[in-house]
Structures are given as C-alpha cells and as structure tokens.
Design a protein around this motif. Sequence first.
Motif, PDB file in Angstrom:
ATOM      1  N   LEU A   1       0.940  -1.014   0.213  1.00 50.36           N
ATOM      2  CA  LEU A   1      -0.052  -0.087  -0.100  1.00 50.36           C
ATOM      3  C   LEU A   1       1.000   1.342   0.086  1.00 50.36           C
ATOM      4  CD1 LEU A   1      -2.832  -1.138   2.516  1.00 50.36           C
ATOM      5  CD2 LEU A   1      -2.662  -1.339   0.018  1.00 50.36           C
ATOM      6  N   LYS A   2       0.622   2.187  -0.897  1.00 41.96           N
ATOM      7  CA  LYS A   2       1.418   3.343  -1.247  1.00 41.96           C
ATOM      8  C   LYS A   2       0.814   4.634  -1.185  1.00 41.96           C
ATOM      9  CE  LYS A   2       3.907   0.137  -4.238  1.00 41.96           C
ATOM     10  NZ  LYS A   2       4.198  -0.120  -5.867  1.00 41.96           N
ATOM     11  N   GLY A   3       0.039   4.645   0.106  1.00 41.60           N
ATOM     12  CA  GLY A   3      -0.617   6.029   0.332  1.00 41.60           C
ATOM     13  C   GLY A   3      -2.073   6.106  -0.074  1.00 41.60           C
ATOM     14  N   VAL A   4      -2.914   5.223   0.544  1.00 40.34           N
ATOM     15  CA  VAL A   4      -4.380   5.051   0.574  1.00 40.34           C
ATOM     16  C   VAL A   4      -5.107   5.906   1.358  1.00 40.34           C
ATOM     17  CG1 VAL A   4      -6.390   3.514   0.705  1.00 40.34           C
ATOM     18  CG2 VAL A   4      -3.984   2.541   0.211  1.00 40.34           C
ATOM     19  N   ASN A   5      -5.979   6.801   0.412  1.00 41.06           N
ATOM     20  CA  ASN A   5      -6.858   7.751   1.319  1.00 41.06           C
ATOM     21  C   ASN A   5      -8.218   7.418   0.846  1.00 41.06           C
ATOM     22  OD1 ASN A   5      -4.822   9.923   2.283  1.00 41.06           O
ATOM     23  ND2 ASN A   5      -4.441   9.873   0.156  1.00 41.06           N
ATOM     24  N   LEU A   6      -8.972   7.204   2.109  1.00 40.11           N
ATOM     25  CA  LEU A   6     -10.212   6.753   1.735  1.00 40.11           C
ATOM     26  C   LEU A   6     -11.278   7.095   2.982  1.00 40.11           C
ATOM     27  CD1 LEU A   6     -12.329   5.341  -0.174  1.00 40.11           C
ATOM     28  CD2 LEU A   6     -11.575   3.000   1.063  1.00 40.11           C
ATOM     29  N   THR A   7     -12.332   7.507   2.924  1.00 41.98           N
ATOM     30  CA  THR A   7     -13.404   8.123   4.063  1.00 41.98           C
ATOM     31  C   THR A   7     -14.670   7.272   3.772  1.00 41.98           C
ATOM     32  OG1 THR A   7     -12.314  10.088   4.607  1.00 41.98           O
ATOM     33  CG2 THR A   7     -14.316   9.653   5.573  1.00 41.98           C
ATOM     34  N   ILE A   8     -15.102   6.671   4.715  1.00 41.90           N
ATOM     35  CA  ILE A   8     -16.617   5.743   4.499  1.00 41.90           C
ATOM     36  C   ILE A   8     -17.281   6.250   5.633  1.00 41.90           C
ATOM     37  CG2 ILE A   8     -17.776   3.587   4.244  1.00 41.90           C
ATOM     38  CD1 ILE A   8     -15.282   2.382   3.577  1.00 41.90           C
ATOM     39  N   ASN A   9     -18.498   6.885   5.302  1.00 43.28           N
ATOM     40  CA  ASN A   9     -19.322   7.304   6.632  1.00 43.28           C
ATOM     41  C   ASN A   9     -20.494   6.095   6.599  1.00 43.28           C
ATOM     42  OD1 ASN A   9     -18.134   9.710   7.131  1.00 43.28           O
ATOM     43  ND2 ASN A   9     -18.987  10.711   5.136  1.00 43.28           N
ATOM     44  N   SER A  10     -21.172   6.352   7.862  1.00 43.70           N
ATOM     45  CA  SER A  10     -22.221   5.303   7.872  1.00 43.70           C
ATOM     46  C   SER A  10     -23.297   5.725   6.858  1.00 43.70           C
ATOM     47  CB  SER A  10     -22.894   5.552   9.324  1.00 43.70           C
ATOM     48  OG  SER A  10     -23.072   6.751   9.258  1.00 43.70           O
ATOM     49  N   GLY A  11     -24.013   4.750   6.408  1.00 44.12           N
ATOM     50  CA  GLY A  11     -25.213   4.702   5.274  1.00 44.12           C
ATOM     51  C   GLY A  11     -24.628   4.637   3.780  1.00 44.12           C
ATOM     52  N   GLU A  12     -23.126   4.444   3.773  1.00 40.78           N
ATOM     53  CA  GLU A  12     -22.555   4.280   2.357  1.00 40.78           C
ATOM     54  C   GLU A  12     -22.105   3.044   2.093  1.00 40.78           C
ATOM     55  OE1 GLU A  12     -20.795   9.121   2.434  1.00 40.78           O
ATOM     56  OE2 GLU A  12     -19.555   7.377   2.757  1.00 40.78           O
ATOM     57  N   VAL A  13     -21.802   2.628   1.031  1.00 41.34           N
ATOM     58  CA  VAL A  13     -21.071   1.476   0.529  1.00 41.34           C
ATOM     59  C   VAL A  13     -20.136   1.980  -0.471  1.00 41.34           C
ATOM     60  CG1 VAL A  13     -21.627  -0.555  -1.112  1.00 41.34           C
ATOM     61  CG2 VAL A  13     -23.270   0.220   0.824  1.00 41.34           C
ATOM     62  N   HIS A  14     -18.950   1.669  -0.480  1.00 40.08           N
ATOM     63  CA  HIS A  14     -17.755   2.022  -1.330  1.00 40.08           C
ATOM     64  C   HIS A  14     -17.308   0.616  -1.663  1.00 40.08           C
ATOM     65  CE1 HIS A  14     -16.678   6.147   0.089  1.00 40.08           C
ATOM     66  NE2 HIS A  14     -17.869   5.834   0.833  1.00 40.08           N
ATOM     67  N   ALA A  15     -17.290   0.579  -3.094  1.00 37.42           N
ATOM     68  CA  ALA A  15     -16.920  -0.367  -3.854  1.00 37.42           C
ATOM     69  C   ALA A  15     -15.475  -0.325  -3.900  1.00 37.42           C
ATOM     70  CB  ALA A  15     -17.562  -0.649  -5.125  1.00 37.42           C
ATOM     71  N   ILE A  16     -14.484  -1.254  -3.884  1.00 40.01           N
ATOM     72  CA  ILE A  16     -13.060  -1.285  -4.233  1.00 40.01           C
ATOM     73  C   ILE A  16     -12.752  -2.066  -5.369  1.00 40.01           C
ATOM     74  CG2 ILE A  16     -10.948  -1.258  -3.269  1.00 40.01           C
ATOM     75  CD1 ILE A  16     -12.492   0.859  -2.018  1.00 40.01           C
ATOM     76  N   MET A  17     -12.467  -1.620  -6.654  1.00 39.13           N
ATOM     77  CA  MET A  17     -12.381  -2.638  -7.866  1.00 39.13           C
ATOM     78  C   MET A  17     -10.863  -2.366  -8.250  1.00 39.13           C
ATOM     79  SD  MET A  17     -15.934  -2.294  -9.577  1.00 39.13           S
ATOM     80  CE  MET A  17     -15.765  -3.509 -10.770  1.00 39.13           C
ATOM     81  N   GLY A  18     -10.175  -3.430  -8.879  1.00 37.95           N
ATOM     82  CA  GLY A  18      -8.895  -3.393  -9.333  1.00 37.95           C
ATOM     83  C   GLY A  18      -8.597  -4.631  -9.731  1.00 37.95           C
ATOM     84  N   PRO A  19      -7.481  -4.530 -10.401  1.00 40.05           N
ATOM     85  CA  PRO A  19      -6.638  -5.973 -10.840  1.00 40.05           C
ATOM     86  C   PRO A  19      -6.209  -6.698  -9.528  1.00 40.05           C
ATOM     87  CG  PRO A  19      -5.432  -4.276 -11.359  1.00 40.05           C
ATOM     88  CD  PRO A  19      -6.549  -3.447 -10.851  1.00 40.05           C
ATOM     89  N   ASN A  20      -5.856  -8.003 -10.167  1.00 42.37           N
ATOM     90  CA  ASN A  20      -5.054  -8.985  -8.958  1.00 42.37           C
ATOM     91  C   ASN A  20      -3.989  -8.461  -8.580  1.00 42.37           C
ATOM     92  OD1 ASN A  20      -6.935 -10.917  -8.768  1.00 42.37           O
ATOM     93  ND2 ASN A  20      -6.336 -11.900 -10.562  1.00 42.37           N
TER      94      ASN A  20
END
Length: 255
Positions: free
Chosen positions: A23-42
């Motif tokens: 992991l090289k600098g992940v920024n992500l904020t998830i609030n209640s009531g939200e669905v965040h889909a993380i998609m990407g290659p293997n």
Amino acid sequence: MATLKITDLHVDVETETGPKNILKGVNLTINSGEVHAIMGPNGSGKSTLAYTLAGHPKYTVTSGTVTLDGEDLLAMTVDQRARAGLFLAMQYPVEIPGVSVANFLRAARTAVDGKAPKLRTWIKEVDAALERQDLDDDFADRSVNEGFSGGEKKRHEMAQLELLHPKFAVLDETDSGLDIDALKVVSTGVNHYLEDKTRGVMLITHYTRILRYIHATQVHVFVDGRVAATGGPELGEQLEAEGYEKYVEAAKANA
C-alpha cells in the motif's frame, strides 16, 4: 454518524526476500449509510487493505493513520477492533473443526458485546439469520466451514454480519465463487445489514455483478497500492466494459 477514515496509509508485507511495499498512500473515508466498492486488478493491494484494517500480523503499517469514529484503529488489537465495530468477511474463510456454528456465533457475540446474549432471544436471532441466508436447520450444528461449499461459507459470513451488528463491514470478494442464486442471497444479507443507516460497507470485488444487487455510493479504482480514480456507480460499468488497462498504464507511467 460513524466514520472510518484512512489517511495516507503505507503498508509492507513480509516476504522471503524481506519487506515489500504494497500500500502506497491510501486515502479513503467511509461514512455510515455508505457503500464504497473497491475494484482493481489482481495484486493491486485490495486484500492487503482489508487485512491491514483487521489487524493481520503479516502486514506492517509504515506510515499513515486509520481512525474509527476518531479513535486510532491501528493502536487496537484485533479483538479491540472488532469490539469498536469493524467486521471482516474473508475471501477464504478458514475451517474450525470441532467448533459448531452455534457455539462460534454465540462466542463471537459474547466477545463483541462483553456479555453473553440471552439464550431465548438469541436462538430466535440465529434461526432468523440462518434462514435469511437459506441455510438448513441443522447448519448450526456443523463445524465452522468444515465441508462447507463456497456458497455456504459466504452465506455463513453474512449471518455473522447480521448477528454481530458492526459499524463497518469490510467484505473481501464476498461474491467470489458464487453462482447467481447464492449471489442474490448474499446480497440480500448485505442489504438487510444496511437497513440500519448507522452502518457502512467497504465492498472489495473484481466484478460489477454484485453491484447490480448492492447499490454503491462510490466506486474506487485500486491500482498499485493506491486509489487511482473515484466515481459513482457508472464507474463500475465503465470498468466492466473497458477493464483496468488505462489505470494500470497510468500507474506505470507515474512510478
């Protein structure tokens, strides 16, 4: 409102040749009531992110922060993270021979709540959760994940999700290996969990088919250990049609 906030997260994994930066600098904020889909290659680091949040000892945070409702998640032990409201549905759930599903679920609920649930109401809760996942009456008597089909393992995880009522669920490729019927059942479990708007979900997946049943608030493209792009549900459809190539090439150009 509950918030899971990841800021400039860098993580190494121990290999035979020494630490490797994933992991090289992940920024992500998830609030209640939200669905965040993380998609990407293997190999892009999606599962590394999931297991780092859960506290797997194989992964070392070298910099960055993760907070859950303002509390330092990284300073917590694995069990403390669970009690704080974090849940991980694993891509490959492990077998626990000799431990029944019923005993496992009750022990987990007791550990999270700090007290054992009242038996009379608890049995009704368990029966309802298993029924919602189309699991047989004798399922609770079976050893955890031993001899389970892929679909049974994932549906058992969704029963756990319902019974442990965490603030945030990290679902690591919960749709992996599921046929269309099992996918619909699992998705129903996630949506039932989300009926309580104080909860949020990080949904790690390769494919958009699960997003046809679970509405994503945001879709993030994960490439080379970081978020490369963010958009709405339409981004998932774009990825389905075009793949990840342009994001992978851009990451190589910026390396």
